[in-house]
Design a protein around this motif. Sequence first.
Motif, short mmCIF file in Angstrom:
data_model
loop_
_atom_site.label_atom_id
_atom_site.label_comp_id
_atom_site.label_asym_id
_atom_site.label_seq_id
_atom_site.Cartn_x
_atom_site.Cartn_y
_atom_site.Cartn_z
N PHE A 184 -3.53 43.06 31.52
CA PHE A 184 -2.37 43.92 31.37
C PHE A 184 -2.76 45.39 31.56
O PHE A 184 -2.05 46.16 32.21
CB PHE A 184 -1.76 43.71 29.98
CG PHE A 184 -0.71 44.72 29.61
CD1 PHE A 184 0.38 44.94 30.42
CD2 PHE A 184 -0.81 45.44 28.42
CE1 PHE A 184 1.36 45.86 30.07
CE2 PHE A 184 0.16 46.36 28.07
CZ PHE A 184 1.25 46.58 28.90
N GLY A 185 -3.91 45.76 31.02
CA GLY A 185 -4.37 47.13 31.16
C GLY A 185 -4.66 47.51 32.59
O GLY A 185 -4.41 48.65 33.01
N PHE A 186 -5.21 46.58 33.37
CA PHE A 186 -5.50 46.88 34.77
C PHE A 186 -4.22 47.22 35.51
O PHE A 186 -4.17 48.19 36.29
CB PHE A 186 -6.20 45.70 35.44
CG PHE A 186 -6.84 46.04 36.76
CD1 PHE A 186 -8.20 46.31 36.83
CD2 PHE A 186 -6.09 46.10 37.93
CE1 PHE A 186 -8.80 46.64 38.03
CE2 PHE A 186 -6.67 46.43 39.13
CZ PHE A 186 -8.03 46.70 39.19
N ILE A 187 -3.17 46.43 35.26
CA ILE A 187 -1.89 46.71 35.93
C ILE A 187 -1.28 48.01 35.43
O ILE A 187 -0.90 48.88 36.23
CB ILE A 187 -0.90 45.55 35.71
CG1 ILE A 187 -1.46 44.25 36.28
CG2 ILE A 187 0.45 45.87 36.34
CD1 ILE A 187 -0.62 43.02 35.96
N SER A 188 -1.17 48.17 34.12
CA SER A 188 -0.45 49.32 33.57
C SER A 188 -1.17 50.63 33.85
O SER A 188 -0.56 51.61 34.28
CB SER A 188 -0.23 49.14 32.07
OG SER A 188 -1.44 48.98 31.38
N TRP A 189 -2.49 50.67 33.61
CA TRP A 189 -3.22 51.91 33.85
C TRP A 189 -3.37 52.19 35.35
O TRP A 189 -3.37 53.34 35.78
CB TRP A 189 -4.58 51.88 33.19
CG TRP A 189 -4.53 51.93 31.70
CD1 TRP A 189 -5.07 51.03 30.82
CD2 TRP A 189 -3.93 52.94 30.88
NE1 TRP A 189 -4.81 51.40 29.52
CE2 TRP A 189 -4.12 52.56 29.53
CE3 TRP A 189 -3.22 54.11 31.17
CZ2 TRP A 189 -3.64 53.34 28.47
CZ3 TRP A 189 -2.74 54.87 30.10
CH2 TRP A 189 -2.95 54.48 28.79
N GLY A 190 -3.49 51.13 36.13
CA GLY A 190 -3.56 51.32 37.57
C GLY A 190 -2.29 51.94 38.12
O GLY A 190 -2.32 52.90 38.89
N VAL A 191 -1.14 51.40 37.71
CA VAL A 191 0.14 51.94 38.15
C VAL A 191 0.34 53.35 37.62
O VAL A 191 0.75 54.26 38.35
CB VAL A 191 1.29 51.02 37.71
CG1 VAL A 191 2.65 51.69 37.96
CG2 VAL A 191 1.21 49.68 38.43
N MET A 192 0.07 53.54 36.34
CA MET A 192 0.30 54.84 35.73
C MET A 192 -0.55 55.94 36.37
O MET A 192 -0.10 57.07 36.57
CB MET A 192 0.02 54.77 34.23
CG MET A 192 0.48 55.98 33.44
SD MET A 192 0.20 55.76 31.67
CE MET A 192 1.18 54.31 31.36
N SER A 193 -1.80 55.60 36.68
CA SER A 193 -2.71 56.61 37.23
C SER A 193 -2.35 57.01 38.65
O SER A 193 -2.47 58.19 39.01
CB SER A 193 -4.15 56.07 37.21
OG SER A 193 -4.57 55.81 35.89
#
Length: 420
Positions: free
Chosen positions: A233-242
């Motif tokens: 979940f973190g890979f998706i959320s932080w990837g998109v957010m960044s």
Amino acid sequence: MNKLTYVQNPKMILILLFAGNLFSAMDRFVINYGIVHISDDLQLSASSTGMILSVFFLGYAIMQIPGGWMADRFGARIVLIVSVFSFTIFTSLTGVAWSLVSLLIIRFMFGLGEGSFFPAGAKMISVAIPQEKRSQAMSVFLSALTVAGVISPILAATLLVSIGWRMMFGIIGIFGFTIGLLYWFLLKPKVGSQSETSSRVEDSQTEVPPKGSFIKLFKTPLVLSLMVASFAFGFISWGVMSWMPTYLVQERGLNLISMGLLQMIPAMTSVLFYIIAGYVLDKVRKGREKWIGGFSGLGLALFVYLMFNAQTLTGVIIYQSIIPIFSAALSTIIFSLPLKRLPEAIGGSAVGVVNLGMQVAGFIAPLTLGFVIDAFDGSFKGAVWLLVSFGVVCFIAFMTLNSGKENYTTENPPIVPAAK
């Protein structure tokens, strides 16, 4: 027997935790918008930009387990205060960075300073909120991230245009110092009698983690499954957010002000969905969380794909506004289940271990996506498919969750607080 008690009621403590998490999130998010100017000033490639966005999470991830352990061992209050003042200092110092190396060092130290805040906040929830309301409390705590998502785009865009990225970080640091003072004075414990603790929240120092509990966390199936789900979940959320601000500017042709205003729309839907998620998840039957979490992972992957492949900017914003439905469910389940199924004495450590997965992903995702974007000659197509694949990983991780009560044992029985 006399012991340390907090003078606030649980609602006041939750308000303070919300405020602290709001500021810590703003500290994190504004660089995603400032990085456009920072990259121009320091002449950075996409790979170097990814390093800057990632290095914070390296320091943040390193402090998850120590931060949770310190909150369990010494009490959440002191860990929260030290964390707030620490990351405030390095937020301000971001504005004086003069090179790629200096910025990497400052952002790494910023991550170290902020890393213990979340597990300490979770520990405070575990001793302040009844078990049957902890999902809702955690959703309120987490919703600060979405409120920061509403404020950060327009605040960052306005400050970047008016005073530049260097002064922006200095001004934001002033707000952090104010939050630290509020914690110092309003979370101050006092000595009270045992009878008084029935209506007040005990300092977590009254419940010492049992011997061997920390090592056993890494052998607990619930914790391991949630840590993998947290990473995916973190890979998706932080990837998109960044990378979303850069994508909107470079691929969709938006200027900073327009981008900041449009990003407020999905951020506002996030606030609503987080509150709903916490309320619903406290009501669902135990064991059904795995299904909600698993299909939320697949839903998140699907709408990320649709968002990046939308034909119009309106479509991008619509899909981005739906994504928080799945993000809210995932966040609330991942971080509240340890507080509901494991002993209270190890609440901070358990959340720290689970959150380690997400923050390691926060370090890896922006950096990896930067290299992938470079490899595809600036195109986001390869990065999108990489993000989608982690939705499947998240689904698989949730399917491994035990639907029943977690089998957790320690060498010594948990120490029950006198107030109970």
